[in-house]
Design an enzyme around this catalytic site. Structure first.
Site, short mmCIF file in Angstrom:
data_model
loop_
_atom_site.label_atom_id
_atom_site.label_comp_id
_atom_site.label_asym_id
_atom_site.label_seq_id
_atom_site.Cartn_x
_atom_site.Cartn_y
_atom_site.Cartn_z
N LYS A 162 0.87 -1.17 0.00
CA LYS A 162 0.00 0.00 0.00
C LYS A 162 0.91 1.22 0.00
O LYS A 162 1.92 1.22 0.72
CB LYS A 162 -0.88 -0.03 1.25
CG LYS A 162 -1.91 1.10 1.35
CD LYS A 162 -2.77 0.94 2.61
CE LYS A 162 -3.85 1.99 2.71
NZ LYS A 162 -4.72 1.81 3.90
N SER A 194 -9.75 1.98 2.94
CA SER A 194 -8.88 2.75 2.09
C SER A 194 -7.88 1.91 1.30
O SER A 194 -7.31 2.39 0.33
CB SER A 194 -8.10 3.75 2.93
OG SER A 194 -7.21 3.09 3.81
N SER A 216 -10.06 -0.20 7.10
CA SER A 216 -9.44 -0.06 5.78
C SER A 216 -8.83 -1.34 5.20
O SER A 216 -8.43 -1.35 4.04
CB SER A 216 -8.36 1.02 5.81
OG SER A 216 -8.95 2.29 5.80
#
Lengths: 457, 96
Positions: A64, A139, A163
């Site tokens: 990420k 997210s 997330s």
């Protein structure tokens, strides 16, 4: 070369039996990235194939873009960090590198991890591989989409309020939100320091446990990381769940869409058929958790994002996106003189009540089981119009973050061909039990075998 | 209730420059979000202790040792302005 959706386990087995080598594995995944990611848009940065140093029995991983990677651009999905080249690695990145994971690239996410659909990325929107007009969840949108589409077998992610679990449940993948302090946060761009939790997304439960075996543990560079002993998450993973008491918090079932409720009931029956005892429990302060979270989070964000001053790194503060601006301003307000007691202090007190609820529930049961999201996967553009609507998407995930508990999201089927997930929630540092439950559920259901339609060519 | 003027003040405190359009939309959105979180006022928390740190961990101390730091050129690489191995900023006392 191997079939689609090579898992870490399949790669390791293939190396063991010498069925293929590292070079072939990386070629396979890079070809997929080249062929598919134009549609999915999960990568912000792809490490050029000729720059990837593949030696021995390597496994591809993508991070990420909130994980600091030495000499590889790290943006947090935000314009303000465009072009930022970190001089060091996050501890998790170092640990995975030491265990032969090789970085294939950096994955899209809501800017600074603020969001539940991935649509707050300042760059572009990641699509759900199961239906390109739907969100991949957020997210950690790129992490979930990349794993679901078989672009990498493992993607790291962060879960501050849901997330990891939301996108995992939207994409038929497995996501772990470890206990607060289980995995080092060093080198991960901070959002809400009192709830930030560092995990990862994989296709299967076994793969997920394998990765946590590497990332978990004390780190002298993160003062909140725990000294608690790290067990072997893979041993006894296939022991079954006969005799376990699994609680269902009744508050989590209020306000579910009918189809989600039906699907959840089906999962409960499966867990029961595997020998667990199902017990109803109550977490009476659940409805307040989302309010607590949206006081604490902006407050801590306003402090954490103060470091983006455009002096040492990054661009000027006008480059923040709308959601970051909203949260910084809300936090500045709630922490300001005269309001602190009404908001931040009040929220931290209610947080205590949320924690107490869980403590009482765990006196009666070994783990909890709940839906991850009350509705089906939202369409792109559906949730982003109204901030409060977006915040409410976290309603079933944030209580766990406030209490610092571990939770594992596993696929629990499909509603109109769209994935849906359930979460198993454990006591502090009880990830091992969650993996055992998840593995048992997965072995019975095997939902991971269903690949996205558009890849079935 | 948060007024437009207060939103302007918070933006200034946060060092976030806002356009007219942003100021208008935030002046509508922020008060809504604040009333959303004020749902907590339904609860009496007079005798409840706040939780700041969930794992109950106390200060984590380390030995006070000097360790090798990152190379200067790696640090300066990301700074917009630097000179003689220093990062340049606006003046503090006479900053405009």
């Amino acid at each position: 070369m191997p079939n689609d959706f090579l898992t870490v386990k399949q790669i390791l087995d293939g190396y063991e039996s010498a069925s293929f080598n590292s070079k072939e594995v990386f070629e396979f995944f890079y070809n997929r990235i080249k062929g598919i990611d134009a549609d999915i848009k999960s990568f912000i940065t792809v490490v050029p194939e000729d720059k990837v140093c593949v030696a021995g029995k390597s496994i591809p991983v993508a991070y990420k873009d909130i994980f600091t990677t030495k000499n590889i651009q790290t943006t947090a999905g935000s314009h303000i960090l465009r072009g930022y080249i970190p001089p060091y690695n996050a501890t998790v990145v170092d640990k995975l590198s030491d265990s032969k994971f090789v970085c294939a690239g950096k994955l899209n996410c809501d800017a600074f991890a603020h969001g539940a659909t991935g649509e707050n990325s300042d760059f572009f929107v990641t699509k759900n591989p199961y239906f390109l007009k739907k969100t991949a969840g957020g997210s950690s949108s790129g992490s979930a989409a990349a794993v679901a589409a078989g672009l990498v077998p493992v993607a790291t992610a962060t879960d501050t309020g849901g997330s990891i679990r939301l996108p995992a449940s939207f994409t038929n993948t497995v996501g772990i939100k470890p206990t607060y302090g289980r995995v080092s946060r060093y080198g991960i761009i901070a959002m809400t320091s009192s709830t930030d939790s560092i995990g990862h997304i994989t296709k299967t439960v076994w793969d997920n446990a394998f990765v946590l075996n590497i990332t978990a543990g004390f780190d002298p560079k993160d003062a909140t990381s725990s000294h608690a002993k790290v067990p072997d998450y893979l041993s006894d993973i296939d022991k079954g769940i006969s005799g376990l008491k699994i609680g269902i918090p009744k508050e989590y079932l209020q306000g579910l869409d009918d189809v989600v409720e039906k699907q959840f009931d089906k999962s409960v029956k499966i867990v029961k058929s595997l020998g667990a005892e199902i017990v109803e429990v109550s977490l009476p302060h659940t409805e307040y958790a989302i309010n607590v979270y949206y006081i604490l989070t902006p407050s801590e964000i306003s402090s954490n994002l103060a470091r983006f001053d455009g002096i040492r790194f990054g661009k000027q503060r006008d480059q923040f996106g709308d959601e970051a601006k909203r949260r910084i301003m809300l936090g500045t307000y709630s922490l300001s003189a005269g309001y602190y007691d009404d908001y931040y202090l009040k929220a931290q007190k209610v947080r205590t009540l949320v924690i107490e609820d869980f403590r009482k529930a765990f006196d009666k049961v070994d783990a909890l089981m709940a839906p991850v999201f009350p509705s089906t996967v939202p369409a792109l553009g559906e949730a982003i119009v109204d901030p409060i609507k977006m915040y409410m998407m976290d309603v079933l995930t944030v209580p766990v973050n406030l209490a610092g508990l571990p939770a594992l999201s596993v696929p629990s089927g499909f509603i109109d061909a769209l994935p849906v997930g359930i979460q198993f929630i454990g006591k502090h540092f009880d990830e091992k039990l969650l993996y055992r439950i998840g593995y048992s559920f997965e072995s019975e259901t095997k939902y991971y075998e269903k690949i996205p339609n558009f890849l079935e060519k | 209730m948060l007024t437009r003027k207060e939103v302007e003040k918070i933006a200034a405190l946060s060092k976030i420059p806002l356009s007219e359009r942003e100021l208008s939309s935030f002046s509508v959105q922020l008060p809504k979000i604040i009333s959303f979180v004020e749902n907590l006022n339904k609860l009496d928390t007079k005798n409840i202790f706040p939780t700041y740190q969930i794992s109950g961990k106390k200060n984590e101390l380390r030995k006070d040792l000097s360790i090798e730091s990152l190379p200067i050129e790696d640090i300066l690489r990301n700074a917009e302005n630097s000179k003689d191995n220093y990062i340049m900023t606006k003046g503090v006392l006479d900053a405009k």
